[in-house]
Design a protein around this motif. Structure first.
Motif, short mmCIF file in Angstrom:
data_model
loop_
_atom_site.label_atom_id
_atom_site.label_comp_id
_atom_site.label_asym_id
_atom_site.label_seq_id
_atom_site.Cartn_x
_atom_site.Cartn_y
_atom_site.Cartn_z
N ARG A 264 -1.73 7.13 8.61
CA ARG A 264 -3.17 6.95 8.49
C ARG A 264 -3.81 8.27 8.05
NH1 ARG A 264 -5.77 2.83 10.71
NH2 ARG A 264 -4.18 2.62 12.33
N ASP B 233 0.88 -1.17 0.00
CA ASP B 233 0.00 0.00 0.00
C ASP B 233 0.91 1.21 0.00
OD1 ASP B 233 -1.69 2.12 0.46
OD2 ASP B 233 -2.30 1.49 2.46
N ALA C 158 -4.68 -1.38 9.39
CA ALA C 158 -3.97 -0.49 8.46
C ALA C 158 -4.91 0.59 7.95
CB ALA C 158 -3.39 -1.30 7.31
N THR C 159 -4.46 1.37 6.99
CA THR C 159 -5.23 2.52 6.52
C THR C 159 -6.49 2.11 5.78
OG1 THR C 159 -4.00 2.62 4.44
CG2 THR C 159 -3.11 3.86 6.30
N LYS C 160 -6.48 0.94 5.14
CA LYS C 160 -7.61 0.53 4.29
C LYS C 160 -8.35 -0.69 4.83
CE LYS C 160 -5.42 2.57 0.31
NZ LYS C 160 -4.70 3.52 1.21
N ASN D 206 -4.49 -5.54 7.56
CA ASN D 206 -3.33 -5.97 6.79
C ASN D 206 -2.55 -6.97 7.66
OD1 ASN D 206 -1.34 -6.22 4.87
ND2 ASN D 206 -0.35 -4.28 5.33
N GLY E 201 0.61 3.96 2.48
CA GLY E 201 0.63 3.63 3.90
C GLY E 201 1.98 3.76 4.57
N ASP F 227 -1.68 -2.66 -3.53
CA ASP F 227 -2.19 -3.39 -2.38
C ASP F 227 -3.03 -4.58 -2.83
OD1 ASP F 227 -2.34 -3.28 0.57
OD2 ASP F 227 -4.48 -2.99 0.29
N SER G 229 -2.89 8.99 4.32
CA SER G 229 -3.67 8.17 3.40
C SER G 229 -5.12 8.64 3.34
CB SER G 229 -3.61 6.70 3.83
OG SER G 229 -4.38 5.88 2.98
N MET H 144 3.25 2.11 7.88
CA MET H 144 2.15 1.24 8.28
C MET H 144 2.31 -0.15 7.65
SD MET H 144 -0.80 1.39 10.05
CE MET H 144 -1.66 2.97 9.92
N ASN H 145 2.96 -0.21 6.49
CA ASN H 145 3.22 -1.50 5.85
C ASN H 145 4.36 -2.26 6.54
OD1 ASN H 145 1.54 -1.41 3.18
ND2 ASN H 145 2.49 0.60 3.34
#
Length: 598
Positions: free
Chosen positions: A315, A276, A537-539, A542, A279, A595, A318, A282-283
Motif C-alpha cells: 500500500r 494492479d 486494496a491500494t486503489k 478489490n 499492488g 487493473d 503504490s 495485495m492482489n
C-alpha cells in the motif's frame, strides 16, 4: 484532513457484527415484491443470493436502491456461461446467468440477485437509467458474453476491438493460442482495423458544430504520459474547455478471467500480481482468501500477521508512486525522484523477504511460500523509523505548494451520493466524507486486532484525494510497526490436503508424496460452491468471485477491480473544465490500466 471519530465509532459497531447475515425476512418489501417467486441459493460467502425472474429485476433493484437503508453501491455486475457446468442441476440456471451484486453501506451487508437467461433470448433491460455505473458493466457483459441490454445508451465493444468476432468468455471460445489459427495482419487488414478505431462523434451523440462555432475533437492518448498507460480519451472541445469526453479502454486487455478457467487454482496466483501491477501481494490477498473461504482452510495467526504486513508495505509502495506522479503531472518534478529512492529501499526489503520485488506471487493457498528470513525485523524497523520523517518533508514540499493548490483544490469534485452512484471506493469515496474501509467495517486476516485510523476529508476534490493517500501511508506505518512488535509464532503453512506447495512432509511417506505430486501437476480439487471475498486494496475495493463445480480449475473467476469503475466517472468530473484540469483529475484517480482492462 481529519479523522472522523464519529465514523470510527460506527466502524466499531459494524465490525462487531457479521456483515453477511442478511436474510430475505429482513427485507419485507423485497419479499413482498417477489411474492415467493424467487429461489434462494446457499453460498459459502453467506451473501444472500436470490434467483429471480428477469421481469422483476428492475423493480427489485429500484426497491433496494430506494429503501430506507438502501443498497446504494452496485458492487458488481457480471455474467456466467453455465452451459458446461458440472453441477448445473443444483441451481436454476439456464444457458447464461446475469449477476447483480449490491452493497449497503449503512447496513454493512450485501445481496446478490441472479437472472437465468436462455441462449436464444439472451437479452434484458438496461439499468443505466437509475444506476449510471452499470453502463460499462453492461457493455462488458455484451462484449465478452453477447448478452444484449435493451435500451442501453450505446451498446458498443468495450474491452475488445470493434472488429472482433465472437464473445471470448463463452465456453466455446478457445482459451489458448494453439487452438486457433496463427495471427496475421496484412496491409489490407491493418487498414480496416485502423479505420475502425477512428472516433465517430455521432456514435456518442456529439455534434460537430452548433450555430456559433465548430467543436474540435482531440485524442488524449493512448500514448500520452498523463494517462499512465495505454488509455485514450476522446475530447470534444470548445477552445480549451471540455464539452464532453469518451474514455476508451481495452488496449491492455489480456483476458485474465479467461486464463483463470484453464489454470489450476494454485497456478493462477502469479496472474493476480499483474492485475494492479503496483499492488504486488495485495492482489494475491482477495484471491487466496476467496479460495480459503471456499475450502474452509484456516491459517495460523503468524500467516495472518505476515500477510497484513506485506500488504501494507505494498500500500505504501503504490501510494508513493501515486504521490510522486501526481506532483509530476501538476508540474512539480523533484518529488518523484525522492520518492523513488524510498521505494527502492522498501523494494529491497520485499526482495529480501520474498525473493522478488514488484510481483512476488508470495501468498499461497493455506499460507505463504516460505517463512520470514532472519533479520527481517531489523530491516523493516529501519525503514519504519526513517520513512515518516521523510514523508513529512514531502508533504510540505507538495501539498503546501501554492501552485499545486490552485491546480487541484475544487477540481474533479463530487459528493458522496455521486460517488456511490458511480461505484467509487477507496480514497476517492472517503474524500467525500464517507468512512468506508473494509479493514474496519469487515476486518479480514486479523485487521480487527490492529489499532489504526481511517482518514477522511469533506471536499471530494483532487487535492483531498491526494492528501488522503499521504495520511493512509502514515496509518500503514502504524500497522507495520504493530506487526513488528507482535509477530506471532507458528507455521507459515497450514496442514490441509488442499493447500499448495511446499508440503513439508512430502519426503517422509509415499502417500504424502503422491498428494504433493498431484497438487503440483494437476492442482487441488476445490469443493463445489461460490465464494466472493473483497479487500481494501491500494486503489479501492478489490474482490474475487470464484465459482467451483468440483474440479481442479475455476469454472468462473470474476475480478472486481476499483479502477474499472473509477474511469467511468471521468466525463462527469471533467465536463466544463479545461484540458489542464483533466490532467489533474486523471492524476488524482490513481488508476492502473491493467487493473481496468484485466
Amino acid at each position: 484532513m481529519n479523522i472522523n471519530t464519529k465514523a470510527m465509532s460506527l466502524h466499531k459497531i459494524q465490525s462487531e457484527k457479521n456483515p453477511q447475515t442478511l436474510s430475505l425476512a429482513m427485507l419485507p418489501e423485497l419479499d413482498s415484491l417477489l411474492r415467493g417467486s424467487s429461489q434462494q441459493q446457499t453460498c459459502v460467502d453467506q451473501i444472500l443470493t436470490l434467483w429471480i425472474d428477469k421481469t422483476l429485476l428492475i423493480p427489485a433493484l429500484k426497491l433496494l436502491k430506494g429503501m430506507q437503508q438502501p443498497f446504494d453501491l452496485l458492487f458488481d455486475l457480471y455474467a456466467v456461461d453455465e452451459r458446461l457446468r458440472l453441477d448445473k442441476n443444483t441451481i436454476p440456471a439456464k444457458d447464461f446467468t446475469l449477476i447483480y451484486q449490491l452493497m449497503s453501506v449503512s447496513r454493512n451487508q450485501d445481496i446478490r440477485l441472479k437472472v437465468a437467461l436462455p441462449q436464444d433470448q439472451a437479452h434484458i433491460s438496461t439499468i443505466t437509467g437509475f444506476w449510471p455505473s452499470a453502463n460499462w458493466y453492461e457493455r462488458e457483459a455484451w462484449d465478452l458474453f453477447g448478452i444484449v441490454f435493451d435500451d442501453h445508451p450505446n451498446l458498443y465493444r468495450l474491452l475488445l476491438p470493434p472488429t472482433f468476432k465472437g464473445h471470448p468468455l463463452r465456453k466455446e471460445f478457445p482459451g489458448r493460442a494453439t487452438e486457433t489459427e496463427p495471427f496475421s495482419l496484412d496491409d489490407e487488414r491493418l487498414a480496416i482495423e485502423q479505420e475502425a478505431l477512428k472516433f465517430d462523434p455521432k456514435r456518442w451523440g456529439m455534434e460537430e458544430n452548433n450555430k456559433n462555432n465548430d467543436y474540435m475533437f482531440l485524442n488524449l492518448g493512448p500514448n500520452h504520459p498523463s494517462v499512465h498507460g495505454v488509455f485514450r480519451i476522446a475530447l470534444q472541445l470548445n477552445g480549451e474547455h471540455i464539452i464532453n469526453s469518451v474514455p476508451d479502454i481495452g488496449f491492455h486487455h489480456r483476458g485474465a478471467e479467461k486464463i483463470a478457467e484453464r489454470q489450476t487454482w494454485h497456478g493462477f496466483i502469479p496472474y493476480t500480481d499483474r492485475i494492479d501491477y503496483l499492488g504486488g501481494v495485495m492482489n494475491n490477498f482477495p484471491y487466496i482468501l476467496a479460495i480459503e473461504q471456499l475450502a474452509n482452510i484456516q491459517v495460523s495467526e503468524r500467516v495472518k500477521c505476515i500477510r497484513i504486513m506485506l500488504a501494507e508495505c505494498f500500500r505504501i509502495l503504490s501510494h508513493m508512486l501515486f504521490f510522486g506522479t501526481f506532483a509530476q503531472d501538476v508540474g512539480q518534478l523533484s518529488p518523484i525522484f525522492y520518492l523513488f529512492i524510498d521505494r527502492e529501499k522498501l523494494f529491497g526489503i520485499i526482495e529480501a523477504i520474498t525473493g522478488a520485488r514488484m510481483h512476488p506471487s508470495w501468498f499461497r493457498i493455506g499460507g505463504l511460500a516460505q517463512d520470514l528470513p532472519q533479520g527481517w525485523d531489523r530491516m523493516m524497523q529501519e525503514f519504519i523509523d526513517e520513512f515518516p520523517k521523510k514523508l513529512d518533508e514531502y508533504e510540505v514540499m507538495v501539498m503546501h505548494n501554492s501552485i499545486l493548490k490552485r491546480r487541484a483544490v475544487g477540481i474533479g469534485k463530487y459528493n458522496t451520493q455521486e460517488a456511490l452512484d458511480w461505484n467509487i471506493t477507496g480514497a476517492g469515496l472517503r474524500a467525500t466524507g464517507l468512512n468506508l474501509d473494509l479493514r474496519k467495517t469487515r476486518p479480514y486476516s486479523g485487521y480487527e486486532n490492529y489499532e489504526f485510523e481511517v482518514p477522511t476529508a469533506n471536499n471530494g476534490d483532487a487535492y483531498d484525494r491526494c492528501q488522503l493517500r499521504i495520511d493512509e501511508m502514515r496509518q500503514s506505518v502504524k500497522i507495520i510497526q504493530q506487526c513488528i512488535n507482535n509477530m506471532p509464532q507458528g507455521d507459515f503453512k497450514t496442514d490441509h490436503p488442499l493447500t499448495t506447495p511446499p508440503n513439508q512432509r512430502s519426503k517422509q511417506d509415499i502417500e504424502t508424496l503422491i498428494q504433493h505430486f498431484l497438487n503440483v501437476s494437476w492442482g487441488p480439487v476445490m469443493p463445489k460452491g461460490e465464494s466472493c471475498f473483497a479487500v481494501e486494496a491500494t486503489k479501492g475495493i478489490n474482490a474475487y468471485t470464484l465459482i467451483s463445480d468440483g474440479s481442479n480449475t475455476s469454472y468462473r473467476t470474476r475480478i472486481r477491480t476499483p479502477s474499472f469503475a473509477h474511469l467511468q466517472m471521468i466525463p462527469k468530473m471533467a465536463k466544463g473544465l479545461m484540458v489542464a484540469d483533466l490532467i489533474v483529475i486523471l492524476a488524482s484517480i490513481d488508476f492502473v490500466m491493467a487493473d481496468v482492462d484485466r
